[in-house]
Design a protein around this motif. Structure first.
Motif, PDB file in Angstrom:
ATOM      1  N   GLY A 115       0.783  -1.231   0.000  1.00  0.00           N
ATOM      2  CA  GLY A 115       0.000   0.000   0.000  1.00  0.00           C
ATOM      3  C   GLY A 115       0.811   1.275   0.000  1.00  0.00           C
ATOM      4  N   TYR A 116       2.112   1.184   0.207  1.00  0.00           N
ATOM      5  CA  TYR A 116       2.947   2.381   0.287  1.00  0.00           C
ATOM      6  C   TYR A 116       3.377   2.795  -1.123  1.00  0.00           C
ATOM      7  CZ  TYR A 116       2.838   1.353   5.209  1.00  0.00           C
ATOM      8  OH  TYR A 116       2.412   1.112   6.485  1.00  0.00           O
ATOM      9  N   THR A 117       2.403   3.305  -1.871  1.00  0.00           N
ATOM     10  CA  THR A 117       2.580   3.685  -3.268  1.00  0.00           C
ATOM     11  C   THR A 117       2.824   5.185  -3.375  1.00  0.00           C
ATOM     12  OG1 THR A 117       0.216   4.058  -3.458  1.00  0.00           O
ATOM     13  CG2 THR A 117       1.016   1.836  -3.994  1.00  0.00           C
ATOM     14  N   TYR A 118       2.857   5.654  -4.618  1.00  0.00           N
ATOM     15  CA  TYR A 118       2.997   7.087  -4.863  1.00  0.00           C
ATOM     16  C   TYR A 118       1.813   7.848  -4.262  1.00  0.00           C
ATOM     17  CZ  TYR A 118       3.561  11.508  -7.314  1.00  0.00           C
ATOM     18  OH  TYR A 118       3.704  12.831  -7.602  1.00  0.00           O
ATOM     19  N   ALA A 119       0.632   7.247  -4.321  1.00  0.00           N
ATOM     20  CA  ALA A 119      -0.548   7.883  -3.721  1.00  0.00           C
ATOM     21  C   ALA A 119      -0.359   8.056  -2.214  1.00  0.00           C
ATOM     22  CB  ALA A 119      -1.803   7.048  -4.005  1.00  0.00           C
ATOM     23  N   TRP A 120       0.250   7.059  -1.555  1.00  0.00           N
ATOM     24  CA  TRP A 120       0.537   7.165  -0.121  1.00  0.00           C
ATOM     25  C   TRP A 120       1.557   8.273   0.134  1.00  0.00           C
ATOM     26  CZ3 TRP A 120      -0.695   6.565   4.717  1.00  0.00           C
ATOM     27  CH2 TRP A 120       0.294   6.685   5.691  1.00  0.00           C
ATOM     28  N   GLN A 121       2.575   8.348  -0.693  1.00  0.00           N
ATOM     29  CA  GLN A 121       3.604   9.384  -0.520  1.00  0.00           C
ATOM     30  C   GLN A 121       2.975  10.768  -0.588  1.00  0.00           C
ATOM     31  OE1 GLN A 121       6.851   8.781  -3.260  1.00  0.00           O
ATOM     32  NE2 GLN A 121       7.005   6.619  -2.730  1.00  0.00           N
ATOM     33  N   LYS A 122       2.102  10.988  -1.572  1.00  0.00           N
ATOM     34  CA  LYS A 122       1.441  12.291  -1.696  1.00  0.00           C
ATOM     35  C   LYS A 122       0.532  12.563  -0.503  1.00  0.00           C
ATOM     36  CE  LYS A 122      -0.576  11.994  -5.653  1.00  0.00           C
ATOM     37  NZ  LYS A 122      -1.274  12.256  -6.928  1.00  0.00           N
ATOM     38  N   ALA A 123      -0.261  11.565  -0.106  1.00  0.00           N
ATOM     39  CA  ALA A 123      -1.193  11.747   1.015  1.00  0.00           C
ATOM     40  C   ALA A 123      -0.451  11.984   2.324  1.00  0.00           C
ATOM     41  CB  ALA A 123      -2.108  10.530   1.136  1.00  0.00           C
ATOM     42  N   LYS A 150       2.593  13.219   2.748  1.00  0.00           N
ATOM     43  CA  LYS A 150       3.235  14.541   2.743  1.00  0.00           C
ATOM     44  C   LYS A 150       2.217  15.637   3.010  1.00  0.00           C
ATOM     45  CE  LYS A 150       7.237  13.411   0.029  1.00  0.00           C
ATOM     46  NZ  LYS A 150       8.061  13.625  -1.126  1.00  0.00           N
ATOM     47  N   ALA A 151       1.015  15.500   2.445  1.00  0.00           N
ATOM     48  CA  ALA A 151      -0.039  16.487   2.701  1.00  0.00           C
ATOM     49  C   ALA A 151      -0.443  16.452   4.175  1.00  0.00           C
ATOM     50  CB  ALA A 151      -1.244  16.200   1.811  1.00  0.00           C
ATOM     51  N   PHE A 152      -0.528  15.255   4.744  1.00  0.00           N
ATOM     52  CA  PHE A 152      -0.870  15.112   6.161  1.00  0.00           C
ATOM     53  C   PHE A 152       0.179  15.778   7.041  1.00  0.00           C
ATOM     54  CE2 PHE A 152      -1.021  12.821  10.210  1.00  0.00           C
ATOM     55  CZ  PHE A 152      -2.374  12.886  10.505  1.00  0.00           C
ATOM     56  N   LEU A 153       1.449  15.591   6.697  1.00  0.00           N
ATOM     57  CA  LEU A 153       2.529  16.206   7.488  1.00  0.00           C
ATOM     58  C   LEU A 153       2.529  17.727   7.375  1.00  0.00           C
ATOM     59  CD1 LEU A 153       5.485  13.713   6.926  1.00  0.00           C
ATOM     60  CD2 LEU A 153       4.163  14.079   9.020  1.00  0.00           C
ATOM     61  N   ARG A 154       2.099  18.246   6.231  1.00  0.00           N
ATOM     62  CA  ARG A 154       1.981  19.710   6.114  1.00  0.00           C
ATOM     63  C   ARG A 154       0.903  20.231   7.061  1.00  0.00           C
ATOM     64  NH1 ARG A 154       3.120  18.639   0.700  1.00  0.00           N
ATOM     65  NH2 ARG A 154       0.929  18.535   0.119  1.00  0.00           N
ATOM     66  N   GLN A 155      -0.160  19.466   7.237  1.00  0.00           N
ATOM     67  CA  GLN A 155      -1.243  19.872   8.131  1.00  0.00           C
ATOM     68  C   GLN A 155      -0.937  19.577   9.599  1.00  0.00           C
ATOM     69  OE1 GLN A 155      -4.498  17.620   6.582  1.00  0.00           O
ATOM     70  NE2 GLN A 155      -4.785  18.942   4.793  1.00  0.00           N
ATOM     71  N   HIS A 156      -0.087  18.573   9.853  1.00  0.00           N
ATOM     72  CA  HIS A 156       0.258  18.146  11.217  1.00  0.00           C
ATOM     73  C   HIS A 156       1.784  18.049  11.316  1.00  0.00           C
ATOM     74  CE1 HIS A 156      -3.730  16.486  10.220  1.00  0.00           C
ATOM     75  NE2 HIS A 156      -4.033  16.848  11.466  1.00  0.00           N
ATOM     76  N   PRO A 157       2.475  19.180  11.462  1.00  0.00           N
ATOM     77  CA  PRO A 157       3.942  19.183  11.362  1.00  0.00           C
ATOM     78  C   PRO A 157       4.701  18.716  12.607  1.00  0.00           C
ATOM     79  CG  PRO A 157       3.141  21.407  11.702  1.00  0.00           C
ATOM     80  CD  PRO A 157       1.930  20.533  11.564  1.00  0.00           C
ATOM     81  N   LEU A 158       4.014  18.517  13.734  1.00  0.00           N
ATOM     82  CA  LEU A 158       4.723  18.165  14.969  1.00  0.00           C
ATOM     83  C   LEU A 158       4.469  16.719  15.373  1.00  0.00           C
ATOM     84  CD1 LEU A 158       4.098  21.402  17.050  1.00  0.00           C
ATOM     85  CD2 LEU A 158       6.075  20.805  15.645  1.00  0.00           C
ATOM     86  N   CYS A 159       5.481  16.092  15.956  1.00  0.00           N
ATOM     87  CA  CYS A 159       5.387  14.714  16.415  1.00  0.00           C
ATOM     88  C   CYS A 159       4.365  14.615  17.555  1.00  0.00           C
ATOM     89  CB  CYS A 159       6.756  14.232  16.892  1.00  0.00           C
ATOM     90  SG  CYS A 159       6.731  12.595  17.661  1.00  0.00           S
ATOM     91  N   ALA A 160       3.396  13.713  17.392  1.00  0.00           N
ATOM     92  CA  ALA A 160       2.335  13.553  18.391  1.00  0.00           C
ATOM     93  C   ALA A 160       2.874  13.030  19.724  1.00  0.00           C
ATOM     94  CB  ALA A 160       1.258  12.621  17.852  1.00  0.00           C
ATOM     95  N   MET A 161       3.808  12.090  19.690  1.00  0.00           N
ATOM     96  CA  MET A 161       4.353  11.529  20.936  1.00  0.00           C
ATOM     97  C   MET A 161       5.180  12.564  21.686  1.00  0.00           C
ATOM     98  SD  MET A 161       5.423   7.619  20.109  1.00  0.00           S
ATOM     99  CE  MET A 161       4.193   6.341  20.024  1.00  0.00           C
ATOM    100  N   CYS A 162       5.977  13.325  20.961  1.00  0.00           N
ATOM    101  CA  CYS A 162       6.781  14.372  21.606  1.00  0.00           C
ATOM    102  C   CYS A 162       5.879  15.453  22.203  1.00  0.00           C
ATOM    103  CB  CYS A 162       7.754  14.989  20.601  1.00  0.00           C
ATOM    104  SG  CYS A 162       9.143  13.916  20.174  1.00  0.00           S
ATOM    105  N   LEU A 213       7.333  11.463   9.511  1.00  0.00           N
ATOM    106  CA  LEU A 213       6.583  10.402   8.839  1.00  0.00           C
ATOM    107  C   LEU A 213       5.209  10.244   9.441  1.00  0.00           C
ATOM    108  CD1 LEU A 213       6.830   7.756  10.916  1.00  0.00           C
ATOM    109  CD2 LEU A 213       9.104   7.778   9.982  1.00  0.00           C
ATOM    110  N   VAL A 214       4.353   9.580   8.695  1.00  0.00           N
ATOM    111  CA  VAL A 214       2.989   9.323   9.143  1.00  0.00           C
ATOM    112  C   VAL A 214       2.912   7.868   9.587  1.00  0.00           C
ATOM    113  CG1 VAL A 214       0.561   9.254   8.466  1.00  0.00           C
ATOM    114  CG2 VAL A 214       2.055  11.044   7.569  1.00  0.00           C
ATOM    115  N   ASP A 215       2.402   7.680  10.787  1.00  0.00           N
ATOM    116  CA  ASP A 215       2.287   6.352  11.380  1.00  0.00           C
ATOM    117  C   ASP A 215       0.819   5.970  11.486  1.00  0.00           C
ATOM    118  OD1 ASP A 215       3.256   4.050  13.043  1.00  0.00           O
ATOM    119  OD2 ASP A 215       2.045   5.076  14.552  1.00  0.00           O
ATOM    120  N   HIS A 216       0.545   4.679  11.373  1.00  0.00           N
ATOM    121  CA  HIS A 216      -0.808   4.177  11.603  1.00  0.00           C
ATOM    122  C   HIS A 216      -0.933   3.882  13.098  1.00  0.00           C
ATOM    123  CE1 HIS A 216      -0.333   3.396   7.276  1.00  0.00           C
ATOM    124  NE2 HIS A 216      -1.620   3.687   7.247  1.00  0.00           N
TER     125      HIS A 216
END
Length: 110
Positions: free
Chosen positions: A37-45, A47-59, A70-73
């Protein structure tokens, strides 16, 4: 300078059989990242998610400010493409959190 002759080439005597998966891993196949599932579509999605959520949730939960890389499930999708693409199951993480804390958490050691 003399050459060491007693050891010889030991590479050929080593076993080359590597396990297909790590112990406890859910994946028993040798599927490529694209097949998982880690296709080009995943890479685009992602990266867009990281632009909207730029900070590490655990930190952030620890009061630290760290850029997410990176985006984690949140819940491991284990090949379920509906869960894979469910954005409510995504969280932004920095590499150290993903590589250490998240892996320990998934292995049940936290």
């Amino acid at each position: 300078m003399t050459r060491l002759k007693t050891l010889g080439n030991r590479v050929s005597t080593q076993s080359s059989a590597l396990p297909v998966t790590q112990p406890g891993s859910w994946r028993t196949d040798k599927a490529t990242s694209g097949q998982r599932g880690y296709t080009y579509a995943w890479q685009k999605a992602s990266k867009a998610f990281l632009r909207q959520h730029p900070l590490c949730a655990m930190c952030e939960r620890r009061g630290r400010v760290t850029a997410a890389t990176l985006v984690d499930h949140v819940e491991a999708h284990r090949g379920d493409m509906t869960l894979f693409w469910d954005r409510t199951n995504w969280q932004p993480l920095c590499t150290p959190c993903h590589s250490s804390e998240k892996q320990r958490e998934e292995a049940g050691r936290l």
